[in-house]
Design a protein around this motif. Structure first.
Motif, short mmCIF file in Angstrom:
data_model
loop_
_atom_site.label_atom_id
_atom_site.label_comp_id
_atom_site.label_asym_id
_atom_site.label_seq_id
_atom_site.Cartn_x
_atom_site.Cartn_y
_atom_site.Cartn_z
N THR A 22 -17.34 -12.92 18.18
CA THR A 22 -16.19 -13.80 18.36
C THR A 22 -14.95 -13.02 17.92
OG1 THR A 22 -16.26 -14.80 16.15
CG2 THR A 22 -17.62 -15.81 17.87
N ILE A 23 -13.90 -13.09 18.71
CA ILE A 23 -12.70 -12.30 18.43
C ILE A 23 -11.47 -13.20 18.37
CG2 ILE A 23 -11.15 -10.48 19.26
CD1 ILE A 23 -13.54 -9.13 20.57
N GLU A 24 -10.81 -13.18 17.23
CA GLU A 24 -9.47 -13.74 17.10
C GLU A 24 -8.53 -12.55 17.06
OE1 GLU A 24 -8.48 -16.89 17.09
OE2 GLU A 24 -10.47 -17.81 17.10
N ARG A 25 -7.34 -12.69 17.63
CA ARG A 25 -6.45 -11.53 17.69
C ARG A 25 -4.99 -11.92 17.68
NH1 ARG A 25 -7.57 -14.88 21.90
NH2 ARG A 25 -6.81 -14.18 23.91
N GLU A 26 -4.18 -11.02 17.10
CA GLU A 26 -2.74 -11.18 17.15
C GLU A 26 -2.27 -10.97 18.59
OE1 GLU A 26 -1.09 -8.29 14.51
OE2 GLU A 26 -1.49 -9.48 12.71
N TYR A 27 -1.23 -11.70 18.96
CA TYR A 27 -0.66 -11.54 20.29
C TYR A 27 -0.05 -10.14 20.40
CZ TYR A 27 1.92 -12.68 24.56
OH TYR A 27 2.39 -12.71 25.84
N THR A 74 -7.53 -8.76 23.76
CA THR A 74 -8.16 -9.17 25.03
C THR A 74 -8.69 -7.95 25.77
OG1 THR A 74 -6.71 -11.10 25.20
CG2 THR A 74 -7.76 -10.34 27.23
N GLN A 75 -7.90 -6.89 25.81
CA GLN A 75 -8.34 -5.66 26.47
C GLN A 75 -9.58 -5.09 25.79
OE1 GLN A 75 -5.39 -2.53 26.44
NE2 GLN A 75 -6.64 -1.15 27.69
N ILE A 76 -9.61 -5.10 24.48
CA ILE A 76 -10.77 -4.62 23.74
C ILE A 76 -12.01 -5.44 24.10
CG2 ILE A 76 -11.79 -4.50 21.41
CD1 ILE A 76 -8.88 -3.81 20.44
N ALA A 77 -11.86 -6.75 24.14
CA ALA A 77 -12.99 -7.63 24.47
C ALA A 77 -13.51 -7.38 25.88
CB ALA A 77 -12.58 -9.09 24.30
N ARG A 78 -12.58 -7.24 26.83
CA ARG A 78 -12.99 -7.04 28.23
C ARG A 78 -13.68 -5.69 28.42
NH1 ARG A 78 -13.06 -12.15 30.23
NH2 ARG A 78 -11.10 -13.22 29.83
N LEU A 79 -13.15 -4.64 27.77
CA LEU A 79 -13.79 -3.32 27.86
C LEU A 79 -15.17 -3.34 27.23
CD1 LEU A 79 -10.76 -0.96 27.03
CD2 LEU A 79 -12.01 -1.08 29.21
N LEU A 80 -15.27 -4.00 26.10
CA LEU A 80 -16.56 -4.13 25.42
C LEU A 80 -17.57 -4.85 26.31
CD1 LEU A 80 -17.81 -3.49 22.62
CD2 LEU A 80 -17.12 -5.80 21.92
N SER A 81 -17.10 -5.87 26.99
CA SER A 81 -17.93 -6.62 27.92
C SER A 81 -18.43 -5.74 29.06
CB SER A 81 -17.12 -7.80 28.48
OG SER A 81 -17.77 -8.40 29.58
N GLU A 82 -17.52 -4.97 29.65
CA GLU A 82 -17.88 -4.10 30.77
C GLU A 82 -18.90 -3.04 30.35
OE1 GLU A 82 -14.35 -2.36 32.36
OE2 GLU A 82 -13.41 -4.31 32.79
N ARG A 129 -18.03 -11.97 13.43
CA ARG A 129 -16.68 -12.50 13.57
C ARG A 129 -15.66 -11.37 13.37
NH1 ARG A 129 -17.31 -16.48 8.74
NH2 ARG A 129 -18.17 -14.50 8.01
N VAL A 130 -14.81 -11.18 14.38
CA VAL A 130 -13.88 -10.05 14.39
C VAL A 130 -12.44 -10.55 14.49
CG1 VAL A 130 -13.18 -7.96 15.65
CG2 VAL A 130 -15.61 -8.60 15.53
N PHE A 131 -11.56 -9.86 13.77
CA PHE A 131 -10.11 -10.11 13.89
C PHE A 131 -9.44 -8.80 14.27
CE2 PHE A 131 -5.71 -10.69 12.60
CZ PHE A 131 -5.45 -12.00 12.96
N ILE A 132 -8.62 -8.84 15.34
CA ILE A 132 -7.88 -7.66 15.79
C ILE A 132 -6.40 -7.85 15.44
CG2 ILE A 132 -7.28 -6.15 17.72
CD1 ILE A 132 -10.27 -6.26 17.36
N ARG A 133 -5.87 -6.94 14.66
CA ARG A 133 -4.45 -6.96 14.33
C ARG A 133 -3.81 -5.67 14.84
NH1 ARG A 133 -2.93 -4.11 9.63
NH2 ARG A 133 -1.23 -5.60 9.40
#
Length: 201
Positions: free
Chosen positions: A7-12, A17-25, A122-126
């Motif tokens: 699960t990823i929460e992230r600062e705008y 989002t890019q990290i999550a999508r790349l990880l998914s691919e 649980r991940v947070f991206i800042r």
């Protein structure tokens, strides 16, 4: 513990989002972000835009949060506000998606929905690089440089309020997460590679 869900929460503007999508691919597993809203839209028969407006109007009042959580736990969802109904629907969709198998979830308090599941990280991206964050907002999201800071604050406030209203925890409190990554210092690719190690069997 084998990681099954991230699960990823992230600062705008952090590139979360890019990290999550790349990880998914790279892992061949689904990533659910806006897809959660689209599924709720189908279930409830309301537009994604209206759901987003509900999320924007949620209060960060402690009393509201306690009331909402009490109603949800007791099953008295008919007493919830519009925002509360959306939250309950989103949580149900997240669990429905999780039942399909390993996945990555972006925002929407997914860490709360999967709180009792095994294998959740649980991940947070800042992003400490303020100039890099502003550049991403202008170049990737098409927002003018003059408006970038205002838009960033608006989205971070929305995410913070929504998280607090539904968990009674601070969104940017790193104690709520297993991993905190700074995309400004590490870069997008390094963040992806580090999370790849978490997912790897």
């Amino acid at each position: 513990m084998k990681c099954k869900y991230i699960t990823i929460e992230r600062e705008y503007g952090s590139g979360g989002t890019q990290i999550a999508r790349l990880l998914s691919e790279r892992n061949g597993i689904p990533c659910y972000g806006r897809e959660i809203l689209e599924e709720v839209s189908i279930d409830k028969g309301i537009s994604v835009e209206k759901i987003e407006r509900y999320e924007e109007t949620v209060t960060n009042s402690f009393l509201y949060s306690v009331y909402m959580m009490t109603q949800t736990v007791s099953g008295k969802t008919d007493m919830l506000t519009g925002e509360g109904h959306i939250y309950v629907a989103e949580q149900a969709v997240i669990r429905r998606f999780a039942a399909r198998g390993p996945a990555i979830f972006l925002g929407h308090c997914a860490c709360e929905a999967l709180n009792e599941y095994q294998g959740v990280v649980r991940v947070f991206i800042r992003c400490s690089d303020e100039e890099g964050k502003k550049r991403r907002i202008t170049e990737e999201y098409g927002i003018s440089a003059e408006q970038a800071d205002n838009v960033r604050r608006k989205f971070d406030r929305k995410r913070s309020n929504y998280f607090y209203a539904n968990t009674v925890r601070k969104w940017d409190d790193f104690k709520n997460y297993d991993i905190v990554l700074d995309s400004g210092r590490l870069g997008i690719d390094t963040c992806v590679n580090l999370l790849m190690e978490v997912i790897a069997p």
